[in-house]
Scaffold this active site. Structure first.
Site, PDB file in Angstrom:
ATOM      1  N   TYR A   1     -92.167 -11.818  90.076  1.00 30.93           N
ATOM      2  CA  TYR A   1     -92.857 -11.397  89.159  1.00 30.93           C
ATOM      3  C   TYR A   1     -93.726 -10.187  89.831  1.00 30.93           C
ATOM      4  CZ  TYR A   1     -95.987 -10.774  84.957  1.00 30.93           C
ATOM      5  OH  TYR A   1     -96.742 -10.324  84.140  1.00 30.93           O
TER       6      TYR A   1
ATOM      7  N   ASP B   1     -95.921  -6.597  97.728  1.00 29.93           N
ATOM      8  CA  ASP B   1     -96.679  -6.903  96.537  1.00 29.93           C
ATOM      9  C   ASP B   1     -97.588  -8.097  96.926  1.00 29.93           C
ATOM     10  OD1 ASP B   1     -97.854  -7.655  94.055  1.00 29.93           O
ATOM     11  OD2 ASP B   1     -96.193  -7.643  93.006  1.00 29.93           O
TER      12      ASP B   1
ATOM     13  N   LYS C   1    -105.968  -9.219  91.292  1.00 24.52           N
ATOM     14  CA  LYS C   1    -106.661 -10.486  91.403  1.00 24.52           C
ATOM     15  C   LYS C   1    -108.046 -10.585  92.132  1.00 24.52           C
ATOM     16  CE  LYS C   1    -102.464 -12.703  89.912  1.00 24.52           C
ATOM     17  NZ  LYS C   1    -102.443 -13.268  88.771  1.00 24.52           N
TER      18      LYS C   1
HETATM   19  C1  LIG Z   1     -97.147 -10.766  92.398  1.00 26.18           C
HETATM   20  C2  LIG Z   1     -97.731 -10.089  91.273  1.00 26.18           C
HETATM   21  N1  LIG Z   1     -97.685  -8.853  91.145  1.00 26.18           N
HETATM   22  C3  LIG Z   1     -98.103  -8.060  89.905  1.00 26.18           C
HETATM   23  C4  LIG Z   1     -98.786  -8.962  89.035  1.00 26.18           C
HETATM   24  C5  LIG Z   1     -99.441  -8.464  87.791  1.00 26.18           C
HETATM   25  O1  LIG Z   1    -100.710  -8.443  87.822  1.00 26.18           O
HETATM   26  P1  LIG Z   1    -101.701  -8.181  86.270  1.00 26.18           P
HETATM   27  O2  LIG Z   1    -101.384  -9.238  85.815  1.00 26.18           O
HETATM   28  O3  LIG Z   1    -102.862  -7.836  86.893  1.00 26.18           O
HETATM   29  O4  LIG Z   1    -100.789  -6.866  85.636  1.00 26.18           O
HETATM   30  C6  LIG Z   1     -99.071 -10.382  89.211  1.00 26.18           C
HETATM   31  C7  LIG Z   1     -99.531 -11.178  88.206  1.00 26.18           C
HETATM   32  O5  LIG Z   1     -99.585 -12.582  88.156  1.00 26.18           O
HETATM   33  C8  LIG Z   1     -98.243 -11.003  90.353  1.00 26.18           C
HETATM   34  O6  LIG Z   1     -98.369 -12.294  90.488  1.00 26.18           O
END
Ligand SMILES: Cc1ncc(COP(=O)(O)O)c(C=O)c1O
Length: 445
Positions: free
Chosen positions: A152, A254, A281
């Site tokens: 994700y 990521d 986060k």
């Molecule tokens: C690994 C990862 N990338 C990107 C995101 C997206 O972040 P946001 O919810 O701040 O858009 C998340 C959200 O949980 C995530 O776990």
């Protein structure tokens, strides 16, 4: 206990949340504005948090192992962060120009993460991954990206592919097919996203080799997060680094979740430096945030000096001073001792949960690294990817989530959790005790 009984218990305890949800349905589709937090019949409404605890609108106190989906590494409302937000808020909430705070947070990130020579801020992890892949396409002039099945990366089109695909129709394990995560993902995107199998080095490298000339980026979490906190097998990340370097593909880590694993994120833990990194986060100290950074040459596509940048990135609230200052305060509090404390607690939690599963003869596992963990309701063969993490009984994660809620523990619906700095052995023991009670109730079903 059946799901119906658990839900009935939850409903009896949460009339105020139900009333709020009824009002919400009149103005929000299905009463919801964040799919992640919805549960049927309704989610609880939060009103307050302090340290490791969270309170709902009905006055119930819970130990929070969700931490706004791993964001709140210092727990709720840490005084040092609240203090700076309050102080700065009185001087203006956002400005049509940069502030010193963005320079300082960028300095902290580039110091901690040597692969990040330049950084840019966004308001979410979604925007961070969206701009990282656009930057990679602009830098390489190639159209496609590759991502892993189960991963994700947010809600933009390019990554709404193969997140939790039904395995029938998703191709073989070694050669997964792109499956849209929902309606509205354009066919053009599906044609330009290559889906890779996590922790299958041979199959993965063969796929990358085959599509290399068209691939701008390989996007991965160095430890798969939402897919179940699944670490890379030995040599997997170095192999990805080697194949992407060989083909001039931008390797994007990521680290929206995994940055919490060490002062320099998972990339320093595993000793592999990507070309670009995305953040979110914890770096906003509890406020909305995202960032992406990496090699100065690649990040140069966003440089606006000397006319138009190759890629423009606006954003009304990018790098707003409150978020930047909250992020700085949070990272300042994350000393080597704080990481050691989180690692010790995470290890202890996993060990105690394993012991509990063994003692009860339950077919379940717990995975994790450092402060992150995830419960898996699977047989005892190793959880190495999205497919092996799928629960035998698809309802069990939800029964566990609701059961724990009723026992005063907040986890995430998929079983992922995190320990936070204000927790100690007492909170871990309470978690394990509550999980034991949930397992007892399962045994009586
Ligand atoms: C690994 C990862 N990338 C990107 C995101 C997206 O972040 P946001 O919810 O701040 O858009 C998340 C959200 O949980 C995530 O776990």
């Amino acid at each position: 206990m059946s799901l119906e009984t658990l839900i009935a218990d939850y409903q009896a305890k949460t009339p105020r949340s139900r009333a709020l949800f009824e009002e919400a349905q009149r103005v929000l589709p299905g009463g919801n504005t964040r799919t992640t937090v919805f549960i049927d019949p309704y989610p609880f409404y939060a009103v307050r948090g302090a340290g490791p605890r969270i309170w709902d609108a009905d006055g119930h106190e819970r130990l929070d192992f969700n931490g706004n989906y791993t964001s709140l590494i210092l727990g709720h409302a840490p005084p040092a962060v609240v203090e700076v937000v309050r102080e700065l808020a009185e001087r203006g909430l956002s400005f049509p120009g940069p502030s010193e705070h963005e320079v300082r947070l960028a300095e902290v990130l580039t110091r901690r993460v040597p692969s990040c020579e330049r950084v840019r801020f966004t308001n979410s992890g979604t925007e961070a991954t969206m701009l990282a892949v656009r930057g990679a396409r602009a830098y390489t002039g190639r159209p496609k990206i590759a991502k892993f099945e189960g991963s994700y990366h947010g809600t933009h089109d390019w990554v709404q592919v193969s997140i939790t695909p039904p395995v029938e129709g998703a191709g073989s394990r070694r050669r997964p097919k792109p499956v849209p995560a929902g309606a509205g993902v354009p066919p053009a995107v599906l044609k330009n996203v290559l889906v890779l199998p996590w922790n299958q080095p041979e199959a993965c490298l063969a796929r990358i080799d085959r599509h290399a000339r068209e691939l701008a980026a390989v996007l991965c979490e160095p430890v798969q997060g939402a897919a179940g906190v699944i670490p890379p097998v030995d040599g997997f990340l170095p192999a990805l680094r080697e194949v992407t370097s060989r083909h001039g593909i931008v390797l994007v880590f990521d680290e929206v979740i995994t940055f919490r694993l060490s002062p320099g994120g998972a990339q320093t833990l595993y000793g592999v430096a990507p070309d670009l990194t995305t953040f979110g986060k914890i770096i906003g100290g509890g406020l909305a945030v995202g960032a992406f950074g990496g090699r100065a040459e690649v990040m140069g596509v966003f440089d606006p000096r000397g006319g138009k940048p190759k890629v423009a990135q606006g954003g009304t609230f990018n790098a707003n001073p409150l978020t930047m200052a909250a992020g700085i305060r949070t990272l300042e509090a994350l000393t080597p001792e704080a990481y050691a404390h989180l690692d010790r607690l995470g290890n202890s939690l996993r060990e105690k949960v394993r012991k509990l599963f063994r003692a009860r003869g339950v077919r379940a596992q717990v995975t994790g690294v450092g402060s992150l963990f995830c419960l898996h309701w699977t047989p005892r063969r190793p959880v190495i990817d999205f497919r092996s993490s799928r629960p035998v009984d698809p309802e069990q994660p939800l029964r566990t989530y609701v059961g724990l809620l009723n026992e005063g523990i907040l986890l995430s619906q998929r079983g992922m959790g995190a320990v936070s700095v204000p927790m100690g052995d007492a909170e871990v023991d309470r978690f394990v005790e509550a999980l034991g009670q949930v397992l007892d109730a399962e045994a009586r079903r």
